[in-house]
Design a protein around this motif. Structure first.
Motif, PDB file in Angstrom:
ATOM      1  N   THR A 192       0.813  -1.208   0.000  1.00 14.35           N
ATOM      2  CA  THR A 192       0.000   0.000   0.000  1.00 14.35           C
ATOM      3  C   THR A 192       0.856   1.272   0.000  1.00 14.35           C
ATOM      4  N   LYS A 193       2.169   1.097  -0.029  1.00 18.91           N
ATOM      5  CA  LYS A 193       3.060   2.253  -0.038  1.00 18.91           C
ATOM      6  C   LYS A 193       2.857   3.061  -1.325  1.00 18.91           C
ATOM      7  N   GLY A 194       2.691   4.368  -1.161  1.00 24.82           N
ATOM      8  CA  GLY A 194       2.516   5.238  -2.311  1.00 24.82           C
ATOM      9  C   GLY A 194       1.089   5.338  -2.826  1.00 24.82           C
ATOM     10  N   LEU A 195       0.162   4.596  -2.228  1.00 24.68           N
ATOM     11  CA  LEU A 195      -1.238   4.660  -2.655  1.00 24.68           C
ATOM     12  C   LEU A 195      -1.986   5.715  -1.848  1.00 24.68           C
ATOM     13  N   LYS A 196      -2.986   6.322  -2.461  1.00 22.90           N
ATOM     14  CA  LYS A 196      -3.836   7.267  -1.742  1.00 22.90           C
ATOM     15  C   LYS A 196      -4.871   6.457  -0.973  1.00 22.90           C
ATOM     16  N   THR A 197      -4.961   6.665   0.327  1.00 23.48           N
ATOM     17  CA  THR A 197      -5.884   5.915   1.177  1.00 23.48           C
ATOM     18  C   THR A 197      -7.004   6.815   1.649  1.00 23.48           C
ATOM     19  N   THR A 198      -8.228   6.317   1.536  1.00 24.58           N
ATOM     20  CA  THR A 198      -9.417   7.033   1.974  1.00 24.58           C
ATOM     21  C   THR A 198     -10.231   6.111   2.868  1.00 24.58           C
ATOM     22  N   THR A 199     -10.816   6.669   3.933  1.00 24.41           N
ATOM     23  CA  THR A 199     -11.715   5.881   4.776  1.00 24.41           C
ATOM     24  C   THR A 199     -13.135   5.985   4.242  1.00 24.41           C
ATOM     25  N   THR A 200     -13.894   4.924   4.426  1.00 25.57           N
ATOM     26  CA  THR A 200     -15.290   4.920   4.007  1.00 25.57           C
ATOM     27  C   THR A 200     -16.050   3.887   4.836  1.00 25.57           C
ATOM     28  N   ILE A 201     -17.336   3.762   4.550  1.00 29.29           N
ATOM     29  CA  ILE A 201     -18.208   2.802   5.231  1.00 29.29           C
ATOM     30  C   ILE A 201     -18.692   1.791   4.204  1.00 29.29           C
ATOM     31  N   CYS A 202     -18.721   0.534   4.572  1.00 34.87           N
ATOM     32  CA  CYS A 202     -19.213  -0.516   3.684  1.00 34.87           C
ATOM     33  C   CYS A 202     -20.685  -0.264   3.345  1.00 34.87           C
ATOM     34  N   PRO A 203     -21.074  -0.383   2.071  1.00 34.93           N
ATOM     35  CA  PRO A 203     -22.449  -0.073   1.662  1.00 34.93           C
ATOM     36  C   PRO A 203     -23.429  -1.238   1.750  1.00 34.93           C
ATOM     37  N   PHE A 204     -23.000  -2.416   2.204  1.00 31.51           N
ATOM     38  CA  PHE A 204     -23.847  -3.592   2.064  1.00 31.51           C
ATOM     39  C   PHE A 204     -24.947  -3.748   3.109  1.00 31.51           C
ATOM     40  N   CYS A 205     -24.733  -3.356   4.336  1.00 30.74           N
ATOM     41  CA  CYS A 205     -25.779  -3.562   5.339  1.00 30.74           C
ATOM     42  C   CYS A 205     -25.769  -2.420   6.341  1.00 30.74           C
ATOM     43  N   ALA A 206     -26.548  -2.547   7.386  1.00 29.57           N
ATOM     44  CA  ALA A 206     -26.697  -1.473   8.365  1.00 29.57           C
ATOM     45  C   ALA A 206     -25.639  -1.497   9.457  1.00 29.57           C
ATOM     46  N   VAL A 207     -24.724  -2.458   9.438  1.00 28.60           N
ATOM     47  CA  VAL A 207     -23.705  -2.523  10.486  1.00 28.60           C
ATOM     48  C   VAL A 207     -22.786  -1.307  10.420  1.00 28.60           C
ATOM     49  N   GLY A 208     -22.377  -0.913   9.226  1.00 30.14           N
ATOM     50  CA  GLY A 208     -21.537   0.272   9.073  1.00 30.14           C
ATOM     51  C   GLY A 208     -20.065   0.007   9.310  1.00 30.14           C
ATOM     52  N   CYS A 209     -19.551  -1.103   8.827  1.00 31.73           N
ATOM     53  CA  CYS A 209     -18.130  -1.426   9.013  1.00 31.73           C
ATOM     54  C   CYS A 209     -17.252  -0.407   8.301  1.00 31.73           C
ATOM     55  N   GLY A 210     -16.125  -0.095   8.939  1.00 35.08           N
ATOM     56  CA  GLY A 210     -15.186   0.858   8.364  1.00 35.08           C
ATOM     57  C   GLY A 210     -14.239   0.185   7.387  1.00 35.08           C
ATOM     58  N   MET A 211     -13.915   0.929   6.328  1.00 36.14           N
ATOM     59  CA  MET A 211     -13.033   0.392   5.303  1.00 36.14           C
ATOM     60  C   MET A 211     -11.948   1.395   4.950  1.00 36.14           C
ATOM     61  N   LEU A 212     -10.821   0.880   4.532  1.00 35.47           N
ATOM     62  CA  LEU A 212      -9.755   1.678   3.949  1.00 35.47           C
ATOM     63  C   LEU A 212      -9.708   1.345   2.468  1.00 35.47           C
ATOM     64  N   VAL A 213      -9.828   2.350   1.620  1.00 36.46           N
ATOM     65  CA  VAL A 213      -9.799   2.144   0.177  1.00 36.46           C
ATOM     66  C   VAL A 213      -8.510   2.762  -0.354  1.00 36.46           C
ATOM     67  N   GLN A 214      -7.710   1.962  -1.045  1.00 35.30           N
ATOM     68  CA  GLN A 214      -6.470   2.462  -1.623  1.00 35.30           C
ATOM     69  C   GLN A 214      -6.631   2.610  -3.142  1.00 35.30           C
ATOM     70  N   VAL A 215      -6.177   3.767  -3.637  1.00 35.16           N
ATOM     71  CA  VAL A 215      -6.341   4.116  -5.048  1.00 35.16           C
ATOM     72  C   VAL A 215      -4.982   4.441  -5.657  1.00 35.16           C
ATOM     73  N   LYS A 216      -4.789   3.983  -6.890  1.00 34.89           N
ATOM     74  CA  LYS A 216      -3.589   4.334  -7.653  1.00 34.89           C
ATOM     75  C   LYS A 216      -4.027   4.743  -9.051  1.00 34.89           C
ATOM     76  N   ASP A 217      -3.631   5.936  -9.457  1.00 34.11           N
ATOM     77  CA  ASP A 217      -3.976   6.469 -10.782  1.00 34.11           C
ATOM     78  C   ASP A 217      -5.483   6.436 -11.034  1.00 34.11           C
ATOM     79  N   GLY A 218      -6.277   6.776 -10.007  1.00 33.38           N
ATOM     80  CA  GLY A 218      -7.725   6.840 -10.146  1.00 33.38           C
ATOM     81  C   GLY A 218      -8.434   5.506 -10.129  1.00 33.38           C
ATOM     82  N   LYS A 219      -7.716   4.420  -9.870  1.00 34.21           N
ATOM     83  CA  LYS A 219      -8.338   3.090  -9.850  1.00 34.21           C
ATOM     84  C   LYS A 219      -8.195   2.466  -8.463  1.00 34.21           C
TER      85      LYS A 219
END
Length: 153
Positions: free
Chosen positions: A1-28
């Motif tokens: 994950t070194k050099g990737l842009k990391t954003t926090t978000t919430i899982c969209p699947f259910c009402a639990v609201g689990c936290g996620m880290l999303v890593q992006v490289k070159d917009g993907k």
């Protein structure tokens, strides 16, 4: 994950609201994992949340609006601008046709009610508190009285 842009978000699947880290490289999106600092899930994800990267990076995912006119047998591709304008037009038309400003009481007097009985708004578990608040404000300002959230059903 070194050099990737990391954003926090919430899982969209259910009402639990689990936290996620999303890593992006070159917009993907290249990696999604549980957020160990999230108070609810503490880094854990269910199988659906763990596989969410496949939803973001799927060649079969629809990326354009698909529209099927009444009675049509085929889908046609439309722009987002067309779709949003169409939704706004249909909502306005429904509100204009179904808006009631006054109602007669049992005593025969007219009472101000300002409600739209022609639309329903249903929230979902993927919405956070702020989004639910805005959705309810929008519904009430449109006169919608049939407002529900699937987490209560």
């Amino acid at each position: 994950t070194k050099g990737l842009k990391t954003t926090t978000t919430i899982c969209p699947f259910c009402a639990v609201g689990c936290g996620m880290l999303v890593q992006v490289k070159d917009g993907k999106v290249v990696n999604i994992e549980g957020d160990p600092d999230h108070p609810i899930s503490q880094g854990s994800l269910c199988s659906k949340g763990d596989a969410l990267v496949q939803v973001a990076n799927n060649d079969l995912r629809l990326k354009k609006v698909q529209y099927s006119a009444a009675g049509a047998s085929e889908w046609e591709e439309k722009s987002w601008d067309w779709a949003l304008d169409r939704i706004a037009e249909r909502m306005k038309d429904s509100r204009d046709r179904n808006f009631r400003s006054k109602e007669k009481g049992k005593d025969g007097r007219d009472y101000l009610v300002n409600r739209n009985e022609g639309m329903t708004i249903l929230g979902g578990a993927g919405l956070d508190n702020e989004e639910c608040y805005l959705l309810s404000k929008f519904a009430r300002s449109s006169g919608v009285v049939y407002l529900e959230h699937q987490a209560r059903l």
